[in-house]
Write a protein that holds these residues in place. Structure first.
Motif, PDB file in Angstrom:
ATOM      1  N   ARG A   8       0.843  -1.190   0.000  1.00  0.00           N
ATOM      2  CA  ARG A   8       0.000   0.000   0.000  1.00  0.00           C
ATOM      3  C   ARG A   8       0.880   1.243   0.000  1.00  0.00           C
ATOM      4  O   ARG A   8       1.746   1.399   0.866  1.00  0.00           O
ATOM      5  CB  ARG A   8      -0.935   0.014   1.216  1.00  0.00           C
ATOM      6  N   LEU A   9       0.654   2.117  -0.955  1.00  0.00           N
ATOM      7  CA  LEU A   9       1.372   3.388  -1.029  1.00  0.00           C
ATOM      8  C   LEU A   9       0.501   4.443  -0.371  1.00  0.00           C
ATOM      9  O   LEU A   9      -0.694   4.558  -0.709  1.00  0.00           O
ATOM     10  CB  LEU A   9       1.652   3.756  -2.485  1.00  0.00           C
ATOM     11  N   GLN A  10       1.080   5.186   0.565  1.00  0.00           N
ATOM     12  CA  GLN A  10       0.268   6.148   1.323  1.00  0.00           C
ATOM     13  C   GLN A  10       1.096   7.344   1.756  1.00  0.00           C
ATOM     14  O   GLN A  10       2.323   7.291   1.790  1.00  0.00           O
ATOM     15  CB  GLN A  10      -0.346   5.474   2.554  1.00  0.00           C
ATOM     16  N   ILE A  11       0.392   8.403   2.103  1.00  0.00           N
ATOM     17  CA  ILE A  11       1.018   9.590   2.684  1.00  0.00           C
ATOM     18  C   ILE A  11       0.925   9.474   4.196  1.00  0.00           C
ATOM     19  O   ILE A  11      -0.094   9.034   4.738  1.00  0.00           O
ATOM     20  CB  ILE A  11       0.339  10.876   2.183  1.00  0.00           C
ATOM     21  N   GLY A  12       2.014   9.843   4.885  1.00  0.00           N
ATOM     22  CA  GLY A  12       2.049   9.789   6.340  1.00  0.00           C
ATOM     23  C   GLY A  12       3.056  10.776   6.887  1.00  0.00           C
ATOM     24  O   GLY A  12       3.706  11.506   6.128  1.00  0.00           O
ATOM     25  N   PRO A  13       3.245  10.801   8.197  1.00  0.00           N
ATOM     26  CA  PRO A  13       4.103  11.803   8.826  1.00  0.00           C
ATOM     27  C   PRO A  13       5.603  11.574   8.610  1.00  0.00           C
ATOM     28  O   PRO A  13       6.398  12.474   8.867  1.00  0.00           O
ATOM     29  CB  PRO A  13       3.751  11.687  10.317  1.00  0.00           C
ATOM     30  N   GLU A  14       5.990  10.389   8.133  1.00  0.00           N
ATOM     31  CA  GLU A  14       7.406  10.070   7.950  1.00  0.00           C
ATOM     32  C   GLU A  14       7.562   9.220   6.694  1.00  0.00           C
ATOM     33  O   GLU A  14       6.723   8.379   6.397  1.00  0.00           O
ATOM     34  CB  GLU A  14       7.905   9.278   9.169  1.00  0.00           C
ATOM     35  N   THR A  15       8.651   9.447   5.959  1.00  0.00           N
ATOM     36  CA  THR A  15       8.944   8.618   4.792  1.00  0.00           C
ATOM     37  C   THR A  15       9.632   7.358   5.278  1.00  0.00           C
ATOM     38  O   THR A  15      10.706   7.426   5.885  1.00  0.00           O
ATOM     39  CB  THR A  15       9.833   9.381   3.792  1.00  0.00           C
ATOM     40  N   LYS A  16       8.998   6.186   5.031  1.00  0.00           N
ATOM     41  CA  LYS A  16       9.548   4.917   5.491  1.00  0.00           C
ATOM     42  C   LYS A  16       8.825   3.767   4.804  1.00  0.00           C
ATOM     43  O   LYS A  16       7.784   3.955   4.174  1.00  0.00           O
ATOM     44  CB  LYS A  16       9.428   4.783   7.007  1.00  0.00           C
ATOM     45  N   VAL A  17       9.397   2.574   4.956  1.00  0.00           N
ATOM     46  CA  VAL A  17       8.782   1.350   4.438  1.00  0.00           C
ATOM     47  C   VAL A  17       8.676   0.400   5.623  1.00  0.00           C
ATOM     48  O   VAL A  17       9.673   0.108   6.281  1.00  0.00           O
ATOM     49  CB  VAL A  17       9.632   0.719   3.313  1.00  0.00           C
ATOM     50  N   PHE A  18       7.464  -0.071   5.909  1.00  0.00           N
ATOM     51  CA  PHE A  18       7.277  -0.884   7.109  1.00  0.00           C
ATOM     52  C   PHE A  18       6.168  -1.909   6.906  1.00  0.00           C
ATOM     53  O   PHE A  18       5.441  -1.873   5.911  1.00  0.00           O
ATOM     54  CB  PHE A  18       6.989   0.006   8.328  1.00  0.00           C
ATOM     55  N   LEU A  19       6.051  -2.817   7.861  1.00  0.00           N
ATOM     56  CA  LEU A  19       5.018  -3.853   7.834  1.00  0.00           C
ATOM     57  C   LEU A  19       3.939  -3.536   8.855  1.00  0.00           C
ATOM     58  O   LEU A  19       4.245  -3.139   9.978  1.00  0.00           O
ATOM     59  CB  LEU A  19       5.622  -5.220   8.190  1.00  0.00           C
ATOM     60  N   GLU A  20       2.685  -3.757   8.454  1.00  0.00           N
ATOM     61  CA  GLU A  20       1.595  -3.718   9.424  1.00  0.00           C
ATOM     62  C   GLU A  20       1.478  -5.108  10.043  1.00  0.00           C
ATOM     63  O   GLU A  20       2.149  -6.052   9.620  1.00  0.00           O
ATOM     64  CB  GLU A  20       0.293  -3.293   8.744  1.00  0.00           C
ATOM     65  N   LYS A  21       0.600  -5.255  11.022  1.00  0.00           N
ATOM     66  CA  LYS A  21       0.479  -6.509  11.783  1.00  0.00           C
ATOM     67  C   LYS A  21       0.254  -7.739  10.913  1.00  0.00           C
ATOM     68  O   LYS A  21       0.765  -8.803  11.191  1.00  0.00           O
ATOM     69  CB  LYS A  21      -0.635  -6.388  12.818  1.00  0.00           C
ATOM     70  N   ASN A  22      -0.501  -7.617   9.853  1.00  0.00           N
ATOM     71  CA  ASN A  22      -0.802  -8.782   9.014  1.00  0.00           C
ATOM     72  C   ASN A  22       0.195  -8.942   7.857  1.00  0.00           C
ATOM     73  O   ASN A  22      -0.091  -9.613   6.882  1.00  0.00           O
ATOM     74  CB  ASN A  22      -2.224  -8.701   8.473  1.00  0.00           C
ATOM     75  N   ASN A  23       1.358  -8.315   7.960  1.00  0.00           N
ATOM     76  CA  ASN A  23       2.418  -8.337   6.942  1.00  0.00           C
ATOM     77  C   ASN A  23       2.053  -7.582   5.670  1.00  0.00           C
ATOM     78  O   ASN A  23       2.588  -7.865   4.598  1.00  0.00           O
ATOM     79  CB  ASN A  23       2.862  -9.763   6.616  1.00  0.00           C
TER      80      ASN A  23
END
Length: 199
Positions: A155-170
């Motif tokens: 999922r590509l999204q706008i947020g408070p910090e530029t980063k690449v991460f995993l949500e709980k369900n990977n």
């Protein structure tokens, strides 16, 4: 006569030293538009972005990205994302339907590397949106709830910090503080998958 010969020899030696020094200075300079990064050749394109020359199984690939590896080093990336991407057979890139076309560049760059077009990873790749568009256009809707054993969702999204991460369900999140930062985060993920930047 002897003095004139000595002066001529001294002048010739000085000229030779100056020419040698000039050649060293000209050819000894590093070109800021071309460099080697972790054994990958990187050079700035005359139009837009960078070309990264990657050898995968001795096959050279000329990859076109918007950002060079050095400009993405400061983007945090959660561990195990590369393994997760390579483990599953398909990936859906999904984004908000109200985004302008800039984040699509990031999704397109990732799809080109992961998908079957270049033959590097040969994953099935798809595009989708996170919700139904306001204008009611019929399109595929995919969000993080669709992650399963065979399918990654990025999922590509706008947020408070530029980063690449995993949500709980990977679910893999490629986040930027604006649309161009999403593209930069997308390039960071590509460099991780290709092991240009090793984490």
């Amino acid at each position: 006569m002897k003095t004139e010969n000595q002066i001529a020899i001294i002048v010739a030696v000085l000229i030779l030293i100056l020419v040698s020094t000039g050649i060293f200075v000209i050819y000894g300079k590093e070109d800021p538009n071309e460099y080697i990064y972790n054994e990958f050749r990187v050079f700035k394109n005359p139009t837009i972005g960078y070309t990264i020359v990657a050898y995968i199984n001795e096959q050279p690939y000329h990859l076109q990205l918007r950002n060079d590896p050095k400009s993405t080093e400061n983007i945090t990336l959660s561990p195990n994302i590369r393994e997760l991407i390579l483990l599953k057979e398909a990936t859906v890139f999904t984004l908000d339907p109200d985004f302008n076309s800039i984040p699509v560049l990031g999704a397109s760059e990732m799809a080109t590397i992961l998908g079957r077009r270049m033959g590097i990873y040969n994953k099935r790749v798809f595009g989708a949106v996170t919700r139904e568009p306001v204008n009611g256009t019929e399109t595929t809707i995919v969000d993080c709830n669709n992650v399963n054993q065979k399918l990654n969702v990025i999922r590509l999204q706008i947020g408070p910090e530029t980063k690449v991460f995993l949500e709980k369900n990977n679910c893999i999140i490629v986040q930027g503080t604006d649309e161009w930062e999403i593209v930069r985060a997308s390039d960071r993920l590509i460099y991780n998958v290709l092991e240009v930047i090793k984490d």
